[in-house]
Scaffold this active site. Structure first.
Site, PDB file in Angstrom:
ATOM      1  N   GLY A 340      38.414  39.009  37.367  1.00 57.36           N
ATOM      2  CA  GLY A 340      38.797  38.156  38.479  1.00 57.36           C
ATOM      3  C   GLY A 340      37.567  37.564  39.137  1.00 57.36           C
ATOM      4  O   GLY A 340      36.527  37.320  38.502  1.00 57.36           O
ATOM      5  N   SER A 341      37.666  37.392  40.450  1.00 59.54           N
ATOM      6  CA  SER A 341      36.675  36.575  41.143  1.00 59.54           C
ATOM      7  C   SER A 341      35.287  37.195  41.184  1.00 59.54           C
ATOM      8  O   SER A 341      34.317  36.489  41.458  1.00 59.54           O
ATOM      9  CB  SER A 341      37.148  36.314  42.566  1.00 59.54           C
ATOM     10  OG  SER A 341      38.388  35.659  42.502  1.00 59.54           O
ATOM     11  N   THR A 342      35.188  38.496  40.948  1.00 59.03           N
ATOM     12  CA  THR A 342      33.839  39.056  40.937  1.00 59.03           C
ATOM     13  C   THR A 342      33.003  38.382  39.858  1.00 59.03           C
ATOM     14  O   THR A 342      31.777  38.386  39.921  1.00 59.03           O
ATOM     15  CB  THR A 342      33.848  40.569  40.686  1.00 59.03           C
ATOM     16  OG1 THR A 342      34.546  40.827  39.468  1.00 59.03           O
ATOM     17  CG2 THR A 342      34.532  41.313  41.815  1.00 59.03           C
ATOM     18  N   PHE A 343      33.670  37.764  38.895  1.00 54.28           N
ATOM     19  CA  PHE A 343      32.954  37.125  37.793  1.00 54.28           C
ATOM     20  C   PHE A 343      32.356  35.787  38.220  1.00 54.28           C
ATOM     21  O   PHE A 343      31.518  35.222  37.515  1.00 54.28           O
ATOM     22  CB  PHE A 343      33.912  36.916  36.612  1.00 54.28           C
ATOM     23  CG  PHE A 343      33.322  37.267  35.286  1.00 54.28           C
ATOM     24  CD1 PHE A 343      32.844  38.544  35.042  1.00 54.28           C
ATOM     25  CD2 PHE A 343      33.232  36.332  34.260  1.00 54.28           C
ATOM     26  CE1 PHE A 343      32.314  38.872  33.822  1.00 54.28           C
ATOM     27  CE2 PHE A 343      32.688  36.659  33.031  1.00 54.28           C
ATOM     28  CZ  PHE A 343      32.224  37.934  32.813  1.00 54.28           C
ATOM     29  N   LYS A 344      32.822  35.280  39.369  1.00 49.79           N
ATOM     30  CA  LYS A 344      32.271  34.005  39.848  1.00 49.79           C
ATOM     31  C   LYS A 344      30.786  34.141  40.152  1.00 49.79           C
ATOM     32  O   LYS A 344      30.045  33.149  40.132  1.00 49.79           O
ATOM     33  CB  LYS A 344      33.039  33.522  41.069  1.00 49.79           C
ATOM     34  CG  LYS A 344      34.439  33.036  40.706  1.00 49.79           C
ATOM     35  CD  LYS A 344      35.306  32.802  41.917  1.00 49.79           C
ATOM     36  CE  LYS A 344      36.708  32.411  41.460  1.00 49.79           C
ATOM     37  NZ  LYS A 344      37.701  32.577  42.539  1.00 49.79           N
TER      38      LYS A 344
END
Lengths: 678, 377
Positions: A340-344
């Site tokens: 999820g967004s931690t990958f941003k």
């Protein structure tokens, strides 16, 4: 035979012999008898030969006696033959062709029976009968004992030597109350084995009493019993051992040979105090949000050492045999989740590092992206241009996807490869799993877009922590390790994966997420926490679960000089009144991360920097909508399908979302089975 | 033993210088080894049948002491004394054996024992040596022409006594003892010089009797079948005995290190030789066989030098009885012949056996003592 030697005439009369007894009835003198008077000196011996007449009966009797002597010799020969036969048969039975059971030492010891309810697959291997060397102790980084071997004994029997199986079983039962007497009787009577275990890991008192029973064929095997004094603490990391003392999981399995060979304690990077805090806060959050599982990791970003690794639910390492598969499952390294967004953070890092974007660039997030059958949206998005800091702070999927598109598939793959996201991590745990990624040969455009915001790829929490540590520590990727690094040895070598100035910007962006974005609940005064939320709908065979999230918060602190990364994740948390029904990372995991940081900071020797807090914060500050610095080109190389456009002359006023943010907006809305990975 | 002067004409002095000291030494070694085997084998058996651990050892110490004294005392007898003792013993043993029919204790399906306070006696054990002497006397007497009485029908009388014994032993039943008594009697007849046709008939008769035993006695049949066809039926004891010998090998596992005594019920009695094989190995067992062979062969060969038919036949019978008993025991244990419960003289546990064997050996020693030529039997 007409002549004979006789005794002298003055031979004394024999006792009890009638005087009138006929001469022929007298026993004939032995031929060897001296012809002299009884008691007379040899000189008086005068053998005399004389002619005597013998009667016919006497001759017959003497002939019969000769016959008797002949037959006596035959009888003696017969007996000699009998005893020779016995001697030969004896030699045959003892030496030449002995009937002898195969010696026990030459036999492979049978596999021990698995304890009831245990996993037979965990019960390993054959071992020799020799006494195993003492298995090394496992310690945490401060010398706290995590696993230790204590001497114990197993009692076994050779059924070939058991005379009375029922009696033996009854006697053993009197010492071992838990013994199944009927089963033991049956096993003791089974002549097809020469080695059966009766009981494992008996106490010294029981050993003494069984020894005193003196049952032939019952013996002891002195072994060790592995004890985990802290029970559930770091259970999945330690793993556990089977009844034979072989590591079945975790460190015990990975270092099995080392632990048996080298008696020096094995020092892990774990700090049991930190481990306990993480477990405490995770289980509290798990209870609060009724999550089905949770995972927490603390890593020293400067060395890659794993200070804490918790996976819930867990089990008592002393009883690994009774742990359920779910309990033994180490979510931190085996669980593959869409990040999820931690990958941003990764997307932003690669874009910045490759000069694809600058901090003052932005992307058009005003409308959803339609690609093929898929639609990428931001829930409650701003529907406008978003600056790079805003994309992270508001966790814009559209912005991240367009940024990834700008980077391009090739550089995205190369970056993820360098960051270790496409392969197993080198951590010393046998459970370390392989990420689930699209095949590099078939890395479609949709994959580039969705991986940009952490979907369409599944990695373990430790992958996220490792990558984020590199982002935070100035750009060096360290292979994560469970072993403590010797403070006197040369520092660990990592790989530079980005420029230091990229890392500087990323640190500020991470701090921005906590000060102005969805990560606010994780902030701890004086620790300058930075981080990124991440919530992914759980994938299943039938697409994504709309209402089942994996909600994480990836943080590091202090952002002015990052030392530790803290990752907290809840599996399928349920929102409650306090979170207004939200179960996203910012709501459920970020507060737990903040509590962990507040508690472990002092333990790890980091005191809150409150005196010059404003100064430090100022050095980390970055505006949500930074202006283009003088001289910098505002344009970006035209790449991908979405041209990047610099911000318009009249930017909309910065919108800082009111706290608490509605952070469900950073969820992906990919309603497709095609992209779901299992 | 203090040196005895050759000139010592006391009873002891004359005994010492006339007795066969080599045989005496051999007997002494057997008794000594018997003690050792009892120490090795019996505690395990005692514990298994839940009696005090040392009970067999203590009893056997007593039995062997008694046996030793009997050997020495009887060996002091003159041939005439031997004959008298044997005659009395034979009559008594016959009566007692007959008594077992009415007052015997039944053990394992056979009535062979008479229970006395404290211990029990197997009278047929005594029948064997005593009958050997009595038969020798009757046969020798039958050959003798006595002016006063004419020819005594000794051979006939011997067969009558033998017939009584056959009847008694068959009813007990004690086929093994019967076989040994028959064998001994047959050897005595053979040595006495009856013609070979008669011997052939006797041999045929024995085969016939063996066949009848096979047909009429289930346990005989079962044992012979098991011997001939090892695959059939329970071979438990013999297999364990053979395994014990195999375990022992050349030098044995060491005193007390054997396991067969834990598995075979009769390890201290009928299967004591297997315990010896396991714990002491081939060499010691060969020595034991050698001692038995020595006693038997020396007895028989010494009889060569004797001119008195009674002495020759009695010595033959006693030595043959002793030798056959040892052979049957060791042969059974080694699976050379079908299993037959018979004790190993002086080495197996058992009071009746030890005392009866001592009676036989004592008489053997008495008869093989060096006598003055022409000295009356």
């Amino acid at each position: 035979m007409s002549t004979r030697r006789t005794g002298g005439p003055d031979e004394p009369p024999r006792d009890g012999e009638p005087a009138d007894r006929p001469a022929e009835d007298r026993a004939p003198p032995s031929p060897s008898s001296p012809a002299r008077r009884f008691g007379a000196p040899p000189s008086a011996s005068i053998p005399r030969m004389e002619h005597v007449r013998l009667t016919a009966p006497d001759l017959a009797r003497r002939a019969a006696m000769e016959k008797t002597r002949g037959r006596l010799v035959v009888a003696a020969a017969g007996f000699a033959l009998l005893f020779t036969a016995v001697a030969l048969k004896l030699a045959d039975a003892t030496v030449i062709d002995p009937l002898r059971p195969p010696p026990v030492v030459a036999m492979r010891r049978p596999d021990p029976p698995p304890p009831p309810g245990s996993l037979t697959s965990l019960v390993a291997a054959n071992v020799d009968l020799g006494r195993p060397a003492s298995r090394a102790t496992i310690e945490d980084r401060n010398g706290q004992i995590l696993a230790i071997s204590l001497p114990t004994a197993s009692v076994f029997a050779n059924p070939h030597e058991i005379f009375d199986p029922a009696g033996a079983a009854r006697a053993l039962k009197s010492v071992l109350p838990d013994l199944d007497e009927a089963l033991t009787t049956k096993r003791l009577a089974d002549q097809s084995h020469q080695f059966v275990y009766i009981a494992r890991q008996i106490t010294p008192r029981q050993e003494l009493r069984i020894n005193a029973l003196g049952i032939p064929g019952v013996d002891f095997e002195h072994t060790e019993r592995r004890r985990y004094p802290l029970g559930r603490t770091a259970a999945q990391v330690l793993g556990g051992v089977d009844v034979d003392g072989h590591g079945v999981a975790g460190v015990e399995r990975f270092f099995d040979a080392r632990l048996r060979r080298d008696p020096q304690p094995l020092r892990l990077a774990l700090d049991v105090r930190v481990q306990a805090v993480v477990r405490d806060e995770l289980s509290r959050a798990m209870d609060e949000f009724q999550a089905i599982g949770a995972c927490g990791i603390v890593m020293d970003v400067r060395t890659g050492e794993v200070i804490a690794m918790v996976s819930l639910p867990d089990y008592d390492a002393n009883d690994v045999g009774h742990a359920s598969p779910d309990e033994r499952f180490n979510r931190a390294v085996t669980g593959m989740y869409e990040p999820g967004s931690t990958f941003k953070l990764q997307t932003a890092s690669m874009a910045l590092n490759d000069n694809v974007v600058h901090i003052w660039n932005g992307f058009d997030a005003s409308s959803p992206i339609h690609i093929g059958r898929f639609t990428i949206t931001d829930f409650e998005g701003k529907h406008r241009w978003l600056y790079l800091p805003e994309i992270l702070a508001y966790s814009s999927n559209i912005g991240a996807a367009k940024m990834a598109e700008a980077v391009g598939a090739h550089r995205q793959q190369a970056w993820l490869y360098r960051m270790g996201m496409l392969s197993r991590l080198g951590i010393e745990l046998p459970e370390a799993g392989m990420p689930l990624v699209p095949p590099l040969s078939n890395w479609k455009e949709i994959a580039t877009l969705t991986i940009g915001f952490g979907h369409g790829i599944a990695v373990s929490p430790l992958h996220i922590v490792t990558g984020t540590a590199a982002v935070a520590n100035g750009g060096t990727l360290f292979r994560p390790t469970i072993l403590a690094q010797d403070s006197e040895a040369a520092p660990r070598q990592g790989f530079r994966v980005m420029r230091p100035d990229t890392s500087d910007i990323m640190r500020k962006l991470m701090r921005l997420v906590v000060t102005d974005g969805y990560g606010k609940p994780a902030d701890v005064p004086g620790y300058f926490v930075g981080g990124k939320t991440g919530t992914a709908e759980k994938a299943s065979k039938h697409g994504y679960h709309k209402h089942a999230n994996v909600s994480a918060f990836m943080s590091a602190f202090p952002m002015n000089a990052p030392h530790y990364a803290v990752y907290m994740m809840l599996d399928d948390p349920k929102g409650n009144a306090a979170t207004h029904g939200y179960s996203t990372g910012g709501w459920v995991s970020a507060p737990a991360a903040g509590r962990v940081i507040a508690r472990i900071g002092p333990m790890l020797g980091l005191l809150p920097q409150l005196d010059n807090a404003a100064e430090i914060q100022a050095s980390l500050a970055i505006p949500l909508e930074p202006g283009v610095p003088p001289g910098a080109t505002g344009s970006l190389p035209p790449r991908g399908l979405v041209p990047l456009v610099t911000r318009a002359a009249n930017p909309p006023p910065p919108v800082v979302p009111a706290f608490p943010p509605h952070d469900y907006r950073h969820q992906a809305s990919l309603v497709t089975p095609a992209i779901a990975l299992h | 033993m203090p040196a005895l002067s050759r000139a010592d004409t006391s009873l002891l002095g004359r005994w010492w210088w006339t007795v066969d000291r080599w045989t005496l030494l051999a007997i002494g070694s057997l008794i000594g080894f018997g003690y050792i085997m009892m120490l090795a084998a019996s505690p395990a058996v005692a514990e298994r049948i839940h009696v005090p651990r040392d009970i067999f050892i203590l009893k056997q110490v007593f039995f062997l002491a008694v046996a030793g004294s009997i050997v020495v005392s009887l060996s002091m007898l003159s041939p005439r004394g031997v004959r008298r003792v044997a005659l009395a013993g034979c009559v008594l043993a016959l009566l007692l054996t007959a008594l077992t029919m009415v007052a015997g204790v039944e053990i394992k399906g056979a009535r062979r024992w008479i229970a006395l306070p404290g211990f029990s006696v197997q009278p047929s054990e005594f029948l064997k040596p005593c009958f050997a002497v009595v038969a020798a006397w009757l046969i020798a007497e039958g050959r003798r022409n006595r002016a006063a009485f004419g020819r005594v029908p000794g051979m006939l009388l011997a067969f009558v006594v033998y017939g009584m014994i056959v009847l008694l032993l068959k009813s007990q039943p004690d086929i093994g003892m019967l076989a040994v008594v028959t064998g001994v009697f047959f050897i005595q007849l053979f040595v006495s010089g009856v013609n070979l046709a008669f011997i052939g008939m006797g041999a045929a008769g024995m085969v016939g009797m063996a066949a009848m035993a096979y047909v009429f006695f289930a346990h005989v049949r079962s044992r012979v079948t098991r011997f001939l066809h090892p695959a059939i039926g329970d071979h438990f004891q013999v297999n364990h005995a053979l395994e014990a010998f195999g375990n022992g090998g050349l030098l044995g596992r060491g005193p007390g290190e054997g396991h067969v005594k834990d598995t075979i019920p009769d390890a201290h009695a009928d299967f004591v030789f297997a315990v010896a094989g396991e714990e002491f190995g081939l060499i010691i067992c060969l020595i034991i066989i050698g001692i038995f062979a020595f006693i038997v062969l020396r007895g028989l060969l010494r009889a060569l030098a004797d001119g008195d038919l009674f002495v020759v036949l009695a010595v033959t019978g006693l030595a043959a009885g002793f030798g056959l008993q040892a052979f049957v025991n060791m042969g059974s244990t080694l699976d050379l012949i079908p299993t037959k419960g018979m004790t190993l003289p002086f080495i197996s546990y058992g009071g009746s056996s030890a005392v009866a064997v001592a009676v036989g050996i004592g008489m053997l020693l008495a008869l093989t003592r060096r006598r003055h030529p022409g000295e009356a039997p």
